[in-house]
Design an enzyme around this catalytic site. Structure first.
Site, PDB file in Angstrom:
ATOM      1  N   TYR A  52       0.089   8.451  15.664  1.00 19.51           N
ATOM      2  CA  TYR A  52       1.201   7.499  15.871  1.00 19.51           C
ATOM      3  C   TYR A  52       2.495   8.189  16.311  1.00 19.51           C
ATOM      4  O   TYR A  52       3.510   7.522  16.472  1.00 19.51           O
ATOM      5  CB  TYR A  52       1.527   6.763  14.564  1.00 19.51           C
ATOM      6  CG  TYR A  52       0.363   6.145  13.853  1.00 19.51           C
ATOM      7  CD1 TYR A  52      -0.385   5.133  14.446  1.00 19.51           C
ATOM      8  CD2 TYR A  52       0.019   6.556  12.565  1.00 19.51           C
ATOM      9  CE1 TYR A  52      -1.453   4.551  13.777  1.00 19.51           C
ATOM     10  CE2 TYR A  52      -1.041   5.977  11.891  1.00 19.51           C
ATOM     11  CZ  TYR A  52      -1.768   4.976  12.502  1.00 19.51           C
ATOM     12  OH  TYR A  52      -2.819   4.408  11.838  1.00 19.51           O
ATOM     13  N   CYS A 112      -9.037  22.013  17.893  1.00 21.94           N
ATOM     14  CA  CYS A 112      -8.967  22.348  19.323  1.00 21.94           C
ATOM     15  C   CYS A 112      -8.488  21.175  20.165  1.00 21.94           C
ATOM     16  O   CYS A 112      -9.243  20.613  20.964  1.00 21.94           O
ATOM     17  CB  CYS A 112     -10.317  22.853  19.791  1.00 21.94           C
ATOM     18  SG  CYS A 112     -10.679  24.382  18.956  1.00 21.94           S
ATOM     19  N   GLY A 122       0.854  -1.185   0.000  1.00 23.91           N
ATOM     20  CA  GLY A 122       0.000   0.000   0.000  1.00 23.91           C
ATOM     21  C   GLY A 122       0.888   1.232   0.000  1.00 23.91           C
ATOM     22  O   GLY A 122       1.075   1.923  -1.007  1.00 23.91           O
TER      23      GLY A 122
END
Ligand code: LLP
Length: 423
Positions: free
Chosen positions: A319, A347, A278
């Site tokens: 991550y 926010c 991918g």
């Protein structure tokens, strides 16, 4: 290698100046390069020369139909993990027999759709799924070619949250249970246990974990064959990393070295191979372009506030991943500026793309590009803070086209309705 480069001090996507797209489409937006997509698929495919291999692009990395169609037009199949991805692959003209259906929690309805459509292979991850698939296949009068996705108990050494091949991960069939499950598969109607599948994680930057996994797969194939199984398909998943951060000097293995490893460890087994890359195909083929809203100085920090947020590109927030940030107009001469914190408007404090990042001077209105954003960028975006999903643009040569437009406010709220008790 990619096709985003400076020409006359201005970042171009192939032959198209990025500021021109920004004026046309507005910011933020994703921009993909056809030449890069094409090149990556070709380089990966060439690295597998000599193997009977199908490259099934992992749609989860970037499910834009124009992207999938571009890759399918070059001969790629697809790896899909939901009924939605299956339908989008079909819409992008991927032949069903070149589609592999993976995923840890496929529903009965999804399995039904997959078999009715005629997908080439279903990668089964549990006994329960095997039973359901057998019932669905038998009901349809079909035989499902399956591979059991096995968990080889190998640590991919990648980010914790994107490693999938350790014993404690939810993916695949536990190694010790694999032989018994193949025997159960043999006894079920509508199931052809023809293959073995493995995928140990994503953004893997060394060949060692692949080698460890492939050696275990080899043992397994030989053992299953000795037990009378006609194992003839190997699906080795995706996972090959890409360079995100040129400063860190982490160089992932080349496709050539990866291909050589596959040939060395598994090439003599006489199997057909499926690969599910991918990120390798799309990551460097895409950037996200954003405009600086303002610069805010505190006594200790300089914040560059951009108009893209964690909802548009979530990898750094989710991550702790690094995405390289480049000014769209090459640095203004002489001005000392960085290090800066590049933050979005959402926010949350986690809406931060980079801390203490070295950037040349930027002013409100300037454009920046988040590089290597073609994989797990637009697909993971949300409308958090009621921000519209970011549009996607595809470039080829001197041309560009919007391949997913920005939704209007009415479209964002179109699925909502008030209950009868609220006026
Ligand atoms: N095959 C299977 C079964 C997968 O689960 C994955 C990715 C792939 C293939 C493709 O892996 P790739 O070649 O792209 O590494 N959102 C995360 C990445 C999650 C990967 C999930 N599975 C990120 O942004 O880093």
């Amino acid at each position: 290698m990619h096709h985003f480069s400076y020409r006359g001090g201005v970042l171009h996507a192939e032959g198209v100046a990025v500021p021109g797209i920004a004026s046309d489409v507005g910011t933020p937006f994703y921009c993909y390069s056809t030449a890069t997509l094409t090149r990556h698929l070709r380089v990966f495919t060439e690295a597998l020369a000599g193997l009977d291999a199908t490259v099934c692009y992992a749609v989860k990395a970037n499910s834009n139909i124009a992207v999938i169609r571009t890759l399918a037009g070059l001969g790629a199949g697809c790896d899909v993990v939901s009924g939605g991805e299956l339908q989008i692959a079909l819409k992008a003209h991927v032949p069903p027999e070149k589609i592999v259906f993976s995923g840890v929690g496929k529903t009965e309805a999804e399995l039904h759709l997959a078999l009715a459509t005629g997908v080439g292979q279903v990668n089964v991850e549990s006994e329960a799924e095997l039973q359901t698939l057998s019932a669905v296949a038998t009901g349809l009068g079909k035989t499902a070619r399956i591979a059991l996705r096995v968990n080889p108990e190998v640590d991919a050494g990648s980010l914790d949250k994107i490693s999938t091949g350790r014993k404690e991960d939810k993916f695949g069939v536990e190694w010790s249970q694999v032989p018994a499950l193949y025997r159960k598969a043999r006894a079920l109607t509508g199931i052809d246990p023809a293959g073995v599948a493995v995928h140990i994680g994503s953004q893997i930057t060394s060949l060692a974990p692949f080698e460890a996994a492939f050696r275990r797969i080899r043992e397994l194939v030989l053992m299953l064959r000795a037990d009378g199984f006609d194992i003839r398909h190997l699906d080795l998943g995706g996972g090959l990393g890409v360079p995100y951060d040129h400063a860190s000097k982490i160089a992932p293995p080349s496709p050539e070295d990866y291909g050589a490893l596959v040939k060395r460890t598994l090439g003599d087994l006489g199997c057909k191979f499926t690969f599910e890359p991918g990120r390798l195909i799309v990551a460097n083929a895409g950037i996200m372009v954003s405009r600086v809203v303002s610069i805010k100085e505190s006594t200790t920090r300089r914040f560059v506030i951009v108009d893209a947020g964690m909802n548009d590109l979530v990898r750094p927030a989710m991550y702790g991943a690094r995405q390289e940030i480049s000014p769209v107009n090459e640095a203004r001469a002489g001005a000392a500026f960085g290090p800066v914190d590049v933050v979005g408007p959402v926010c949350e404090s986690t809406d931060c793309f980079a801390k203490a990042y070295p950037l040349a001077e930027l002013r409100a209105g300037d454009l920046v590009a988040f590089m290597t954003a073609g994989a797990y960028g637009a697909v993971m975006a949300s409308s958090y803070n009621t921000r519209p999903l970011v549009p996607e643009v595809l470039v080829t040569g001197e041309q560009f086209a919007v391949v997913r437009r920005r939704p209007t406010f009415s479209e964002i709220v179109a699925l909502e309705q008030l209950p009868p008790w609220i006026e």
